[in-house]
Design a protein around this motif. Structure first.
Motif, PDB file in Angstrom:
ATOM      1  N   GLU A 189     -15.108  97.322  90.139  1.00 36.34           N
ATOM      2  CA  GLU A 189     -14.826  98.241  89.048  1.00 36.34           C
ATOM      3  C   GLU A 189     -13.921  99.403  89.444  1.00 36.34           C
ATOM      4  O   GLU A 189     -13.125  99.882  88.650  1.00 36.34           O
ATOM      5  N   ASP A 190     -14.066  99.844  90.687  1.00 36.38           N
ATOM      6  CA  ASP A 190     -13.299 101.018  91.118  1.00 36.38           C
ATOM      7  C   ASP A 190     -12.192 100.648  92.103  1.00 36.38           C
ATOM      8  O   ASP A 190     -11.679 101.491  92.820  1.00 36.38           O
ATOM      9  N   GLU A 215      -6.817 103.540  88.770  1.00 43.05           N
ATOM     10  CA  GLU A 215      -8.165 104.106  88.801  1.00 43.05           C
ATOM     11  C   GLU A 215      -9.219 103.026  89.010  1.00 43.05           C
ATOM     12  O   GLU A 215     -10.399 103.258  88.783  1.00 43.05           O
ATOM     13  N   THR A 224      -3.989  98.936  88.384  1.00 44.03           N
ATOM     14  CA  THR A 224      -5.232  99.619  88.009  1.00 44.03           C
ATOM     15  C   THR A 224      -5.429 100.799  88.955  1.00 44.03           C
ATOM     16  O   THR A 224      -6.307 100.778  89.823  1.00 44.03           O
ATOM     17  N   GLU A 244      -8.777 100.149  93.401  1.00 46.05           N
ATOM     18  CA  GLU A 244      -7.466 100.636  92.983  1.00 46.05           C
ATOM     19  C   GLU A 244      -6.360  99.663  93.372  1.00 46.05           C
ATOM     20  O   GLU A 244      -6.247  99.258  94.521  1.00 46.05           O
ATOM     21  N   GLN A 282     -12.120  99.538  85.985  1.00 46.78           N
ATOM     22  CA  GLN A 282     -13.097 100.196  85.116  1.00 46.78           C
ATOM     23  C   GLN A 282     -13.721  99.241  84.103  1.00 46.78           C
ATOM     24  O   GLN A 282     -13.939  99.582  82.945  1.00 46.78           O
ATOM     25  N   GLN A 283     -13.922  98.034  84.549  1.00 46.27           N
ATOM     26  CA  GLN A 283     -14.662  97.030  83.785  1.00 46.27           C
ATOM     27  C   GLN A 283     -15.461  96.256  84.811  1.00 46.27           C
ATOM     28  O   GLN A 283     -15.004  96.095  85.937  1.00 46.27           O
TER      29      GLN A 283
END
Ligand SMILES: Cc1ncc(C[n+]2csc(CCOP(=O)(O)OP(=O)(O)O)c2C)c(N)n1
Ligand code: SF4
Ligand SMILES: [Mg+2]
Lengths: 287, 584
Positions: A139-140, A148, A146, A142, A151-152
């Motif tokens: 999810e995080d 950031e 993406t 990078e 984020q899913q």
């Protein structure tokens, strides 16, 4: 060829262009060993490869093979196996290939339960296109697309398989040569769709899901007193979330492969040089 | 031209219009009459108007006309939709007991039959359409026994009782008309001793595939191609084959590709929206040199367009679709019987040249049923040529010094050997990437040119070796030349007769081969007026012909979703020729 087949017979004379240290080397070696150990030879084996760094495997192995378009390897492998059930069919591709662009096919290939082996070389990244997030990226995590992190939540491929009615679900790790070959072997021998998610680290674009990470975190089911025939136990481990396992999580002992449920047992390649006997009956039906 | 009768039943979708119409068509066919059916239908399952139309004659009929003689109307809308086609001699059968009051112009004969009540008397209201068939038999002096066989065929599986009830329902309809009406419309349906088979284009394609040795089919349902899959399901299994319903067309074409790589004759069929998806894999099929037959049963587009309407709009897509330059064959059958034969040919081209073949049919062919003498589909005439397949004994000729199979050998005719998986020493790689003779990826500039040229050379070889001819009709010396492709052939052939009656002479070339295609230069140069007829707005076939010949042609285009009708086409051609004459 027969019993004297060695795993190197499955090696082509093309030198792999994977980055030194890429997990795909180990994944491929294990596949070749498992094929040889299960009595196959290059002339009765069909490898279907996806598109990605992982997909290059078709070029580096020696067998009948098709390197198709991105995400469609499973339908191709299914078609091969149904047309000639005598062939040993192995489909291999990346996490993007299988769980993103090909996710629709994954669900249905699992449901069909055709007797083939599906190896996903899961590096949690798009390797070939140089480092974008994949459906299994954290999810995080990078990446260039993406910044950031996605984020899913990442896709849980084992859960996806289970929900689709899988009859064989395993996970493996490319650098544990012995266990990896052993797990692929079990998938080959399974009567039905043998699915193995193989952690094959990308040393160039993924600095999180590394060899060290998997070595430290993976729990070998062999040492965890796990019964792969116990559905509830399998379900619990697959959905757990805080632990990752190596080994066969679930195998349906009652699995009946597509050939048997659908009565597709003939080699379709053999046809007469004119219309088959009985063809005129087809015309008469229209009276 | 023989006397023809035009009959129709119409109502709401879901009223059993299709199956009732089919029963009557079968009865006519059993009575030794030729039949040509067409469907007006809406894509919704209930609520839309739908009609099944039959044109029948003792001679071969291959087109619809703008005339309706007997109409079974289950709704007022059925009458309204067909007012233009009804004439002084027409009879409309309707049920006056139903809530609607049938309205129709005075010159038409109304035949009010209590369909529902009589059906109930026979055993159930569900049989009201059959009562109407009985009534139609009486009006046309058509022996009711002919219906019996068709009813047995349709309901036999449901048991003797159901069959008997239906026969009774038909007789009640017949008797009611006989007792209550003394009609002066007289249509006598003559019978002959001929035996005909009745089938549609999709079924002909399916049957052609089995005859050609196709053993694997994968598809995703779509109007108007679904009938191909439904036909093959169950039947192909009798011949050792199998049908897979795929999750989408991306999968369908890849399943079919896989089976073809394994060595099976393999096919998929879809319509325009499915071809869009399959185009993704089309280049791979060609580059990996895999024999595959891809059927496009065209419907009206773009996007979801008019899914149950006729159009020939996919010509450019099948000719040019896909990125890069893709060698291919495009074959477009021009009649229902040709759907069978061109499917057989398509498989031979695919395997002889290891190239994808588009078999392009259209809705008008797919959903139309037509009668043929059974020998039209003489299975002994089917030839299967699998091309350059090697086996365990012959594979050696194609191994390089190191014993590796040259699956993409750069041969003179462009065709390389094919080893089915399982062949000893034939193991090789195939890929959509550019590759060398062994199938191994390469970006070597010389090899790239060699392989591209080799693949294109297969088309050149085919151009020389095969007969890419047109079908010719009309007066060979006429100064008016009409050219068309696909299903327009039937209407055009009949339009020639109408035009002849009006003193207009026409030579007609019906072209089933789009790529490679016949060279029409000499034919066009020899003609005074050239018209290309097709069911699309822009004239896609006219464009390629102009390009081939470097000469302008006249165009007749129809894109309202309805196929050409013979009488209408004759008018269009006459009009076009007049306009052209004025301009000169
Ligand atoms: C239709 C299509 N879209 C995009 C691409 C570009 N592409 C090639 S491989 C790939 C992703 C590969 O990721 P993965 O499947 O995880 O394989 P890996 O390289 O990590 O082994 C993409 C997006 C392509 N080849 N085809
Ligand atoms: S980019 Fe990653 S996945 Fe691709 S070859 Fe290099 S290490 Fe392997
Ligand atoms: Mg990846």
């Amino acid at each position: 060829m027969s019993s004297d087949v060695r795993f190197t017979d499955f090696k082509s004379d093309k030198q792999p262009t994977w980055c030194p240290g890429c997990g795909d080397f180990g994944t491929m070696n294990g596949m070749m060993k498992a094929l040889a150990n299960t009595g196959n030879d290059p002339d009765n084996t069909f490898v279907v490869a996806g598109i990605g760094c992982s997909g290059k495997i078709g070029t580096y192995m020696h067998s009948y093979a098709l390197h198709g378009v991105h995400g469609r390897a499973l339908p191709v492998g299914t078609g091969v196996k149904l047309a000639n059930p005598d062939l040993e069919v192995m489909v291999a591709g990346g996490d993007g290939d299988g769980y993103s662009i090909g996710a629709g096919h994954f669900v249905h290939a699992v449901r069909r339960n055709v007797d083939l082996t599906y190896v996903v070389m899961d590096n949690r990244i798009y390797g070939l296109t140089k480092g974008q997030a994949s459906p299994t990226s954290r999810e995080d995590f990078e990446t260039s697309t993406t910044p950031e992190g996605p984020q899913q939540p990442p896709v849980n491929p084992l859960a996806l398989a289970l929900a689709s009615g899988a009859t064989f679900i395993a996970q493996s790790f490319s650098s544990d040569a012995l266990r990896h070959a052993e797990i692929i072997e079990q998938a080959i021998e399974h009567d039905g769709f043998g699915f193995v998610n193989v952690f094959s680290p990308c040393v160039t674009f993924n600095d999180v899901d590394t060899y060290d990470y998997f070595r430290d975190s993976l729990v070998d089911l062999k040492e965890a007193d796990h019964d792969p025939h116990d559905y509830d136990d399998a379900k619990e481990k697959i959905l757990e979330g805080d632990k990752e396992y190596m080994g066969v999580l679930w195998q349906d002992e009652e699995s009946v492969p597509y050939h048997q449920t659908h009565g597709v047992t003939e080699d379709m390649t053999d046809i007469p040089d004119g219309a088959a006997d009985g063809s005129m009956d087809l015309v008469r039906e229209f009276y | 031209m023989a006397e023809d009768l035009n009959w129709a039943i119409g109502g709401e979708a879901g009223d059993g219009i299709d199956s009732t119409g089919k029963i009557f068509a079968q009865a006519l066919s059993r009575a030794g009459r030729h039949v040509f059916t067409s469907k007006d239908f809406a894509s919704r399952i209930r609520g839309g108007y739908t009609a099944y139309k039959i044109r029948t004659s003792t001679e071969q009929v291959q087109s619809v006309v703008d005339r309706l003689d007997i109409l079974v109307a289950l709704t007022q809308r059925t009458i309204d939709e067909n007012l233009d086609e009804l004439h002084d001699e027409s009879a409309v059968i309707y049920d006056g007991e139903r809530s609607w009051e049938a309205e129709y112009p005075d010159h038409i004969t109304g035949v009010d039959v209590p369909l529902k009540s009589l059906a109930e008397e026979a055993g159930g209201a569900i049989m009201r359409n059959i009562v109407a068939l009985g009534a139609a038999c009486e009006i046309t002096n058509f022996s009711i026994e002919n219906l019996d066989e068709a009813l047995e065929k349709r309901f036999g599986a449901k048991g003797e009782k159901i069959v008997e009830n239906n026969k009774k329902a038909a007789r009640l309809g017949q008797e009611y008309v006989a007792e209550n009406y003394d009609l002066d419309v007289d249509y006598d349906i003559d019978e002959t001793d001929n035996d005909y088979v009745l089938l549609n284009g999709d079924e002909a394609i399916g049957m052609g595939a089995i005859a050609a040795g196709c053993r694997f089919y994968a598809g995703y349902p779509i109007t108007p191609a679904t009938d191909v899959m439904e036909y093959l399901t169950g039947r192909i299994d009798e011949f050792g084959g199998h049908v897979v319903q795929a999750e989408d067309e991306l999968s369908a074409i890849n399943l079919a590709l896989g089976a073809a790589r394994a060595g099976a004759r393999s096919m998929t069929a879809t319509s325009g929206p499915g071809i869009d998806l399959m185009t993704e894999t089309f280049g791979l099929v060609a580059t990996s040199e895999t024999p595959l037959v891809i059927v496009d049963v065209m419907r009206s587009g773009p996007s979801t367009g008019m899914p149950t309407k006729q159009e020939q709009g996919d010509l450019n897509m099948t000719l040019y679709g896909g990125h890069g330059e893709i060698p291919r064959f495009v074959v477009a059958p021009t009649s229902i019987d040709e759907c069978f034969w061109k499917t057989v040919e398509a498989f031979n081209y695919a395997e002889k040249y290891q190239t994808p073949v588009y078999l392009v049919a259209d809705l008008a062919l797919a959903v139309t049923e037509q009668t043929f003498p059974p020998e039209t589909f003489d299975m002994d005439e089917v030839e299967i040529d699998r091309g350059k397949v090697v086996d365990d004994d012959t594979v050696d000729e194609w191994l390089d010094e190191e014993g590796r199979f040259r699956a993409h050998a750069n041969t003179e005719d462009g065709v390389s050997p094919r080893a089915f998986p399982g062949t000893a020493d034939g193991a090789h790689m195939s890929t959509g990437l550019e590759h060398d003779e062994l199938g191994r990826r390469t970006e070597d500039t010389n090899v790239r040119i060699e392989q591209v040229d080799k693949r294109n050379r297969k088309v050149d070889t085919a151009r020389e070796q095969e007969n890419w001819d047109y079908r010719e009709f009309g007066n060979p010396d006429a100064e008016n030349l009409v050219i068309s492709w696909g299903s327009n052939e039937g209407a055009m052939v009949e339009a020639i007769d109408y035009l002849e009656e009006r003193g207009v002479d026409v030579r007609f070339l019906s072209v089933p081969y789009i790529f490679p295609r016949p060279d029409l230069t000499a034919d066009i140069e020899a003609a005074e007026n050239v018209i290309v007829v097709e069911c699309n707005a822009t004239g896609q076939f006219a464009d390629i012909i102009e390009h081939d010949v470097l000469q302008r042609v006249e165009r007749i285009n129809k894109y309202n979703g309805v196929r050409f009708k013979a009488d209408e086409l004759a008018d269009d051609i006459e009009e076009t020729l007049k306009t052209e004459a004025k301009a000169q």
